[in-house]
Design a protein around this motif. Structure first.
Motif, PDB file in Angstrom:
ATOM      1  N   VAL A 162      -7.473  -1.450  11.199  1.00  0.00           N
ATOM      2  CA  VAL A 162      -5.835  -1.443  11.033  1.00  0.00           C
ATOM      3  C   VAL A 162      -5.476  -0.353   9.833  1.00  0.00           C
ATOM      4  CG1 VAL A 162      -3.818  -2.505  10.460  1.00  0.00           C
ATOM      5  CG2 VAL A 162      -5.457  -3.578  11.911  1.00  0.00           C
ATOM      6  N   SER A 163      -6.421  -0.390   8.735  1.00  0.00           N
ATOM      7  CA  SER A 163      -6.401   0.469   7.695  1.00  0.00           C
ATOM      8  C   SER A 163      -6.030   1.901   8.308  1.00  0.00           C
ATOM      9  CB  SER A 163      -7.427   0.357   6.686  1.00  0.00           C
ATOM     10  OG  SER A 163      -8.689   0.675   7.234  1.00  0.00           O
ATOM     11  N   LEU A 164      -6.745   2.528   9.040  1.00  0.00           N
ATOM     12  CA  LEU A 164      -6.913   4.061   9.586  1.00  0.00           C
ATOM     13  C   LEU A 164      -5.418   4.095  10.262  1.00  0.00           C
ATOM     14  CD1 LEU A 164      -8.727   6.169   9.451  1.00  0.00           C
ATOM     15  CD2 LEU A 164      -9.685   5.625  11.974  1.00  0.00           C
ATOM     16  N   LEU A 165      -5.063   3.190  11.084  1.00  0.00           N
ATOM     17  CA  LEU A 165      -3.889   3.218  11.627  1.00  0.00           C
ATOM     18  C   LEU A 165      -2.496   3.296  10.655  1.00  0.00           C
ATOM     19  CD1 LEU A 165      -4.214   0.433  14.505  1.00  0.00           C
ATOM     20  CD2 LEU A 165      -4.132   3.010  14.849  1.00  0.00           C
ATOM     21  N   GLU A 166      -2.809   2.589   9.580  1.00  0.00           N
ATOM     22  CA  GLU A 166      -1.743   2.327   8.561  1.00  0.00           C
ATOM     23  C   GLU A 166      -1.725   3.918   7.818  1.00  0.00           C
ATOM     24  OE1 GLU A 166      -1.542  -2.202   7.363  1.00  0.00           O
ATOM     25  OE2 GLU A 166      -2.956  -0.861   6.147  1.00  0.00           O
ATOM     26  N   LEU A 167      -2.889   4.402   7.654  1.00  0.00           N
ATOM     27  CA  LEU A 167      -3.002   5.835   7.015  1.00  0.00           C
ATOM     28  C   LEU A 167      -2.422   6.784   7.907  1.00  0.00           C
ATOM     29  CD1 LEU A 167      -6.706   5.589   5.671  1.00  0.00           C
ATOM     30  CD2 LEU A 167      -4.487   5.934   4.230  1.00  0.00           C
ATOM     31  N   GLY A 168      -2.603   6.667   9.163  1.00  0.00           N
ATOM     32  CA  GLY A 168      -2.068   7.621   9.904  1.00  0.00           C
ATOM     33  C   GLY A 168      -0.685   7.523  10.232  1.00  0.00           C
ATOM     34  N   LEU A 169      -0.049   6.386  10.061  1.00  0.00           N
ATOM     35  CA  LEU A 169       1.431   6.095  10.280  1.00  0.00           C
ATOM     36  C   LEU A 169       2.108   6.725   9.013  1.00  0.00           C
ATOM     37  CD1 LEU A 169       3.533   4.856  12.166  1.00  0.00           C
ATOM     38  CD2 LEU A 169       3.249   2.840  11.010  1.00  0.00           C
ATOM     39  N   SER A 170       1.404   6.823   7.974  1.00  0.00           N
ATOM     40  CA  SER A 170       1.991   7.297   6.502  1.00  0.00           C
ATOM     41  C   SER A 170       1.802   8.574   6.352  1.00  0.00           C
ATOM     42  CB  SER A 170       1.366   6.434   5.519  1.00  0.00           C
ATOM     43  OG  SER A 170       1.408   5.065   5.790  1.00  0.00           O
ATOM     44  N   GLY A 171       1.245   9.434   7.275  1.00  0.00           N
ATOM     45  CA  GLY A 171       0.941  10.833   7.331  1.00  0.00           C
ATOM     46  C   GLY A 171       0.007  11.271   6.281  1.00  0.00           C
ATOM     47  N   VAL A 172      -1.018  10.189   5.956  1.00  0.00           N
ATOM     48  CA  VAL A 172      -2.078  10.596   5.236  1.00  0.00           C
ATOM     49  C   VAL A 172      -3.239  11.465   5.756  1.00  0.00           C
ATOM     50  CG1 VAL A 172      -3.816   9.859   3.433  1.00  0.00           C
ATOM     51  CG2 VAL A 172      -1.621   8.643   3.729  1.00  0.00           C
ATOM     52  N   PRO A 173      -3.794  12.554   5.683  1.00  0.00           N
ATOM     53  CA  PRO A 173      -5.035  13.211   6.320  1.00  0.00           C
ATOM     54  C   PRO A 173      -6.097  12.148   6.037  1.00  0.00           C
ATOM     55  CG  PRO A 173      -3.853  14.937   4.907  1.00  0.00           C
ATOM     56  CD  PRO A 173      -3.116  13.475   4.473  1.00  0.00           C
ATOM     57  N   VAL A 174      -6.810  11.758   7.159  1.00  0.00           N
ATOM     58  CA  VAL A 174      -8.012  11.249   7.355  1.00  0.00           C
ATOM     59  C   VAL A 174      -9.284  11.696   7.508  1.00  0.00           C
ATOM     60  CG1 VAL A 174      -6.436   9.015   7.612  1.00  0.00           C
ATOM     61  CG2 VAL A 174      -7.544  10.437   9.638  1.00  0.00           C
ATOM     62  N   ILE A 175     -10.423  11.106   6.926  1.00  0.00           N
ATOM     63  CA  ILE A 175     -11.705  11.487   7.395  1.00  0.00           C
ATOM     64  C   ILE A 175     -12.451  10.180   7.692  1.00  0.00           C
ATOM     65  CG2 ILE A 175     -13.825  12.258   6.510  1.00  0.00           C
ATOM     66  CD1 ILE A 175     -12.606  14.078   4.357  1.00  0.00           C
ATOM     67  N   SER A 176     -13.069   9.848   8.719  1.00  0.00           N
ATOM     68  CA  SER A 176     -13.483   8.756   9.029  1.00  0.00           C
ATOM     69  C   SER A 176     -15.031   9.060   9.771  1.00  0.00           C
ATOM     70  CB  SER A 176     -12.733   8.079  10.274  1.00  0.00           C
ATOM     71  OG  SER A 176     -13.646   6.862  10.692  1.00  0.00           O
ATOM     72  N   SER A 177     -15.901   7.878   9.399  1.00  0.00           N
ATOM     73  CA  SER A 177     -17.099   8.096  10.161  1.00  0.00           C
ATOM     74  C   SER A 177     -17.050   7.881  11.730  1.00  0.00           C
ATOM     75  CB  SER A 177     -18.192   7.007   9.468  1.00  0.00           C
ATOM     76  OG  SER A 177     -17.746   5.962   9.236  1.00  0.00           O
ATOM     77  N   LEU A 191       0.861  -1.287  -0.068  1.00  0.00           N
ATOM     78  CA  LEU A 191      -0.051   0.063   0.048  1.00  0.00           C
ATOM     79  C   LEU A 191       0.749   1.404   0.000  1.00  0.00           C
ATOM     80  CD1 LEU A 191      -2.697  -1.068   2.586  1.00  0.00           C
ATOM     81  CD2 LEU A 191      -3.157  -0.381   0.064  1.00  0.00           C
ATOM     82  N   LYS A 192       2.175   1.183   0.230  1.00  0.00           N
ATOM     83  CA  LYS A 192       2.914   2.377   0.383  1.00  0.00           C
ATOM     84  C   LYS A 192       2.838   3.421  -0.706  1.00  0.00           C
ATOM     85  CE  LYS A 192       7.577   4.368   1.517  1.00  0.00           C
ATOM     86  NZ  LYS A 192       7.412   5.183   0.348  1.00  0.00           N
ATOM     87  N   GLU A 193       2.667   2.629  -1.906  1.00  0.00           N
ATOM     88  CA  GLU A 193       2.684   3.510  -3.282  1.00  0.00           C
ATOM     89  C   GLU A 193       1.362   4.309  -3.232  1.00  0.00           C
ATOM     90  OE1 GLU A 193       1.542   2.999  -8.232  1.00  0.00           O
ATOM     91  OE2 GLU A 193       2.214   1.219  -6.957  1.00  0.00           O
ATOM     92  N   TRP A 194       0.205   3.576  -2.615  1.00  0.00           N
ATOM     93  CA  TRP A 194      -0.991   4.674  -2.528  1.00  0.00           C
ATOM     94  C   TRP A 194      -0.980   5.529  -1.514  1.00  0.00           C
ATOM     95  CZ3 TRP A 194      -4.221   5.136  -6.329  1.00  0.00           C
ATOM     96  CH2 TRP A 194      -4.340   4.015  -7.451  1.00  0.00           C
TER      97      TRP A 194
END
Length: 354
Positions: free
Chosen positions: A268-283, A247-250
């Motif tokens: 876990v996907s939300l944690l992975e996004l956070g660890l990668s510095g990707v801004p997140v929106i979640s319900s 997923l790193k490429e994405w």
């Protein structure tokens, strides 16, 4: 400590990913461990760093006695002190415990809907509670449910999932145009609401593309998502990619990551996004509100509200400094609070004397 994990399959999913992450953590720290996938393997097999710590069986149904006997032989050969069962694998784990009583049985409940009135398996598990020694849950709602409905289980604890390590990523996200959703295409993940919100979002923010990353094992649901894509006329902008292991490429090219579920545990996907510095929106479901600290670490929306989700997408893009700060906070939070070492300290405390 000798840990035997049981999981139904190694398809792409949050519980499955945690089983793999735990297997890798145990192996890296010289803790004898064995991961048994009872029904089938799957794409996540490739992420196991010590192939000798994995066994895959082909259970056909819950009454498959021949496969159960083979697994029981493997259990006895490995001689675990702990049997760690993920989600529905608790059923066979409870039977194994009856025949191998010296091991401690730990149930790891990942699915946020277990505690709901129509929660899958939830009511049936009450009949197994005498065999269960410990429970790990992934959010506070599940912990309250276990403590109120499972009086025979001695100890339970909320222990957050942890992501696999990812490489550092330094990109100018404000210039990126990909929006990603890392969630298997099934109803609880609510891609329909996401597609509708995205359709509204690109009316004012052109050039963006949406990537839906996850397994597509539910043909009826995939067809429903495709119908909405066509009805919203966003076929050229929405891409159904299926499962992606690396997923790193994405993460590197994502302007934002979105989780639009109406049911969650601790994704876990939300944690992975956070660890990668990707801004997140979640319900605001499961542990997501706590993870994002009520909005300090990302944008939160009510589930099933495409209008609010679309507005959050606009806010994320238009408020660049606010978004950068939220993403930085979340990255730091994941690094400090959701690592493998933190999980293991809490895990050891829950087990106590085993």
């Amino acid at each position: 400590m000798r840990v035997l994990q049981l999981i139904d399959s190694l398809d792409v999913g949050g519980g499955e990913r945690m089983a793999v992450n735990l297997a890798n953590y145990f192996s890296e720290n010289q803790i004898p461990n064995l991961l048994i996938s009872t029904r089938k393997g799957g794409p996540l097999e490739k992420l196991i760093k010590s192939p000798n710590s994995l066994e895959v069986f082909s259970k056909s149904n819950v009454l498959d006695l021949a496969t159960f006997i083979r697994i029981l032989r493997k259990v006895r050969s490995f001689d675990p002190s702990i049997i760690h069962a993920h989600d529905s694998s608790i059923f066979w784990a409870a039977l194994i415990k009856l025949l191998y009583p010296k091991a401690m049985l730990v149930w790891h409940a990942h699915y946020g809907g277990f505690s709901s009135a129509n929660g899958r398996f939830g009511k049936k598990i009450k009949f197994l509670q005498a065999a269960i020694d410990r429970v790990i849950v992934v959010n506070s709602e599940l912990l309250a449910w276990v403590k109120s409905d499972f009086s025979m289980i001695p100890k339970a604890a909320y222990i957050g999932n942890f992501p696999d390590r990812v490489s550092e990523c330094h990109v100018e996200r404000e210039k990126l145009k990909w929006i990603i959703s890392v969630a298997n295409l099934k109803k609880p993940k609510n891609h329909v609401v996401l597609v509708r919100a995205f359709s509204e979002f690109i009316k004012s923010h052109t050039g963006y593309k949406l990537a839906l990353i996850g397994t597509m094992d539910d043909p009826e649901y995939v067809e429903e998502v495709n119908r909405v894509i066509q009805a919203e006329d966003v076929q050229e902008h929405v891409h159904l990619l299926g499962p992606v292991m690396e997923l790193k490429e994405w993460f590197d090219k994502a302007r934002m990551g979105i989780l639009s579920s109406h049911v969650e545990g601790l994704p876990v996907s939300l944690l992975e996004l956070g660890l990668s510095g990707v801004p997140v929106i979640s319900s605001r479901v499961g542990a997501c509100g706590d993870l994002l600290e009520a909005g300090r670490c990302g944008y939160l929306v009510e589930p099933n509200d495409s209008g609010e989700l679309s507005m959050a997408m606009r806010n994320l893009v238009d408020n660049k400094e606010e978004t950068r700060v939220k993403a930085m906070r979340f990255e730091n939070k994941v690094k400090t609070e959701f690592g493998g070492d933190s999980f293991f300290r809490k895990y050891s405390a829950l087990l106590g004397k085993y």
